[in-house]
Design a protein around this motif. Structure first.
Motif, PDB file in Angstrom:
ATOM      1  N   GLN A   1       1.929   6.325  -7.239  1.00  0.00           N
ATOM      2  CA  GLN A   1       0.902   7.209  -7.778  1.00  0.00           C
ATOM      3  C   GLN A   1       1.205   8.680  -7.523  1.00  0.00           C
ATOM      4  OE1 GLN A   1      -2.829   5.875  -6.142  1.00  0.00           O
ATOM      5  NE2 GLN A   1      -3.209   4.580  -7.916  1.00  0.00           N
TER       6      GLN A   1
ATOM      7  N   PHE B   1      -5.360   3.105 -10.019  1.00  0.00           N
ATOM      8  CA  PHE B   1      -6.034   2.584  -8.836  1.00  0.00           C
ATOM      9  C   PHE B   1      -6.441   3.740  -7.926  1.00  0.00           C
ATOM     10  CE2 PHE B   1      -6.268   0.585  -4.644  1.00  0.00           C
ATOM     11  CZ  PHE B   1      -7.016  -0.536  -4.935  1.00  0.00           C
ATOM     12  N   HIS B   2      -7.690   3.718  -7.482  1.00  0.00           N
ATOM     13  CA  HIS B   2      -8.183   4.793  -6.616  1.00  0.00           C
ATOM     14  C   HIS B   2      -7.875   4.462  -5.160  1.00  0.00           C
ATOM     15  CE1 HIS B   2     -10.259   6.829  -9.829  1.00  0.00           C
ATOM     16  NE2 HIS B   2     -10.716   5.654 -10.234  1.00  0.00           N
ATOM     17  N   THR B   3      -7.108   5.346  -4.566  1.00  0.00           N
ATOM     18  CA  THR B   3      -6.779   5.180  -3.150  1.00  0.00           C
ATOM     19  C   THR B   3      -7.453   6.294  -2.363  1.00  0.00           C
ATOM     20  OG1 THR B   3      -4.797   6.539  -3.413  1.00  0.00           O
ATOM     21  CG2 THR B   3      -4.527   4.162  -3.632  1.00  0.00           C
ATOM     22  N   SER B   4      -7.810   5.966  -1.148  1.00  0.00           N
ATOM     23  CA  SER B   4      -8.364   6.990  -0.269  1.00  0.00           C
ATOM     24  C   SER B   4      -7.467   7.072   0.959  1.00  0.00           C
ATOM     25  CB  SER B   4      -9.795   6.650   0.129  1.00  0.00           C
ATOM     26  OG  SER B   4      -9.837   5.395   0.773  1.00  0.00           O
ATOM     27  N   GLU B   5      -7.226   8.263   1.383  1.00  0.00           N
ATOM     28  CA  GLU B   5      -6.311   8.497   2.500  1.00  0.00           C
ATOM     29  C   GLU B   5      -6.910   8.018   3.803  1.00  0.00           C
ATOM     30  OE1 GLU B   5      -3.246  10.148   2.351  1.00  0.00           O
ATOM     31  OE2 GLU B   5      -3.306  10.337   0.196  1.00  0.00           O
TER      32      GLU B   5
ATOM     33  N   ALA C   1       0.834  -1.205   0.000  1.00  0.00           N
ATOM     34  CA  ALA C   1       0.000   0.000   0.000  1.00  0.00           C
ATOM     35  C   ALA C   1       0.869   1.257   0.000  1.00  0.00           C
ATOM     36  CB  ALA C   1      -0.933  -0.009   1.203  1.00  0.00           C
ATOM     37  N   ASP C   2       1.953   1.233   0.753  1.00  0.00           N
ATOM     38  CA  ASP C   2       2.872   2.375   0.776  1.00  0.00           C
ATOM     39  C   ASP C   2       3.517   2.585  -0.586  1.00  0.00           C
ATOM     40  OD1 ASP C   2       2.365   2.754   3.487  1.00  0.00           O
ATOM     41  OD2 ASP C   2       4.045   1.485   4.097  1.00  0.00           O
TER      42      ASP C   2
ATOM     43  N   LEU D   1       2.295   1.653  -3.410  1.00  0.00           N
ATOM     44  CA  LEU D   1       1.247   2.102  -4.326  1.00  0.00           C
ATOM     45  C   LEU D   1       1.062   3.613  -4.231  1.00  0.00           C
ATOM     46  CD1 LEU D   1      -1.016   1.486  -6.339  1.00  0.00           C
ATOM     47  CD2 LEU D   1      -2.500   1.002  -4.393  1.00  0.00           C
ATOM     48  N   LEU D   2       1.009   4.119  -3.024  1.00  0.00           N
ATOM     49  CA  LEU D   2       0.859   5.564  -2.841  1.00  0.00           C
ATOM     50  C   LEU D   2       2.051   6.322  -3.409  1.00  0.00           C
ATOM     51  CD1 LEU D   2      -0.651   5.752   0.751  1.00  0.00           C
ATOM     52  CD2 LEU D   2      -1.788   6.270  -1.412  1.00  0.00           C
TER      53      LEU D   2
END
Length: 63
Positions: free
Chosen positions: A10, A59-63, A3-4, A6-7
């Protein structure tokens, strides 16, 4: 961890983070490719990596 990466991939267009993500999936991809005829494996592997890059970028990530 993924996840890290990925952020980072992006938000900062971090190619190292992108590479870490791809490398983390490499064992699964290679084992799955054993189900594919040998003459198609390399092409399919490349297509899978291209698709993964597209998904990582969108990919849509939400904080």
């Amino acid at each position: 961890m993924i996840a890290d990466w990925l952020l980072q991939a992006q938000q900062y267009q971090d190619s190292d983070a992108m590479l870490h993500i791809l490398e983390s999936f490499t064992p699964k991809i290679k084992s799955s490719l054993l189900q594919v005829p040998v003459e198609h494996r390399e092409d399919l592997q490349q297509e899978l990596y291209v698709k993964m890059i597209e998904v990582i970028k969108t990919f849509h990530t939400s904080e």
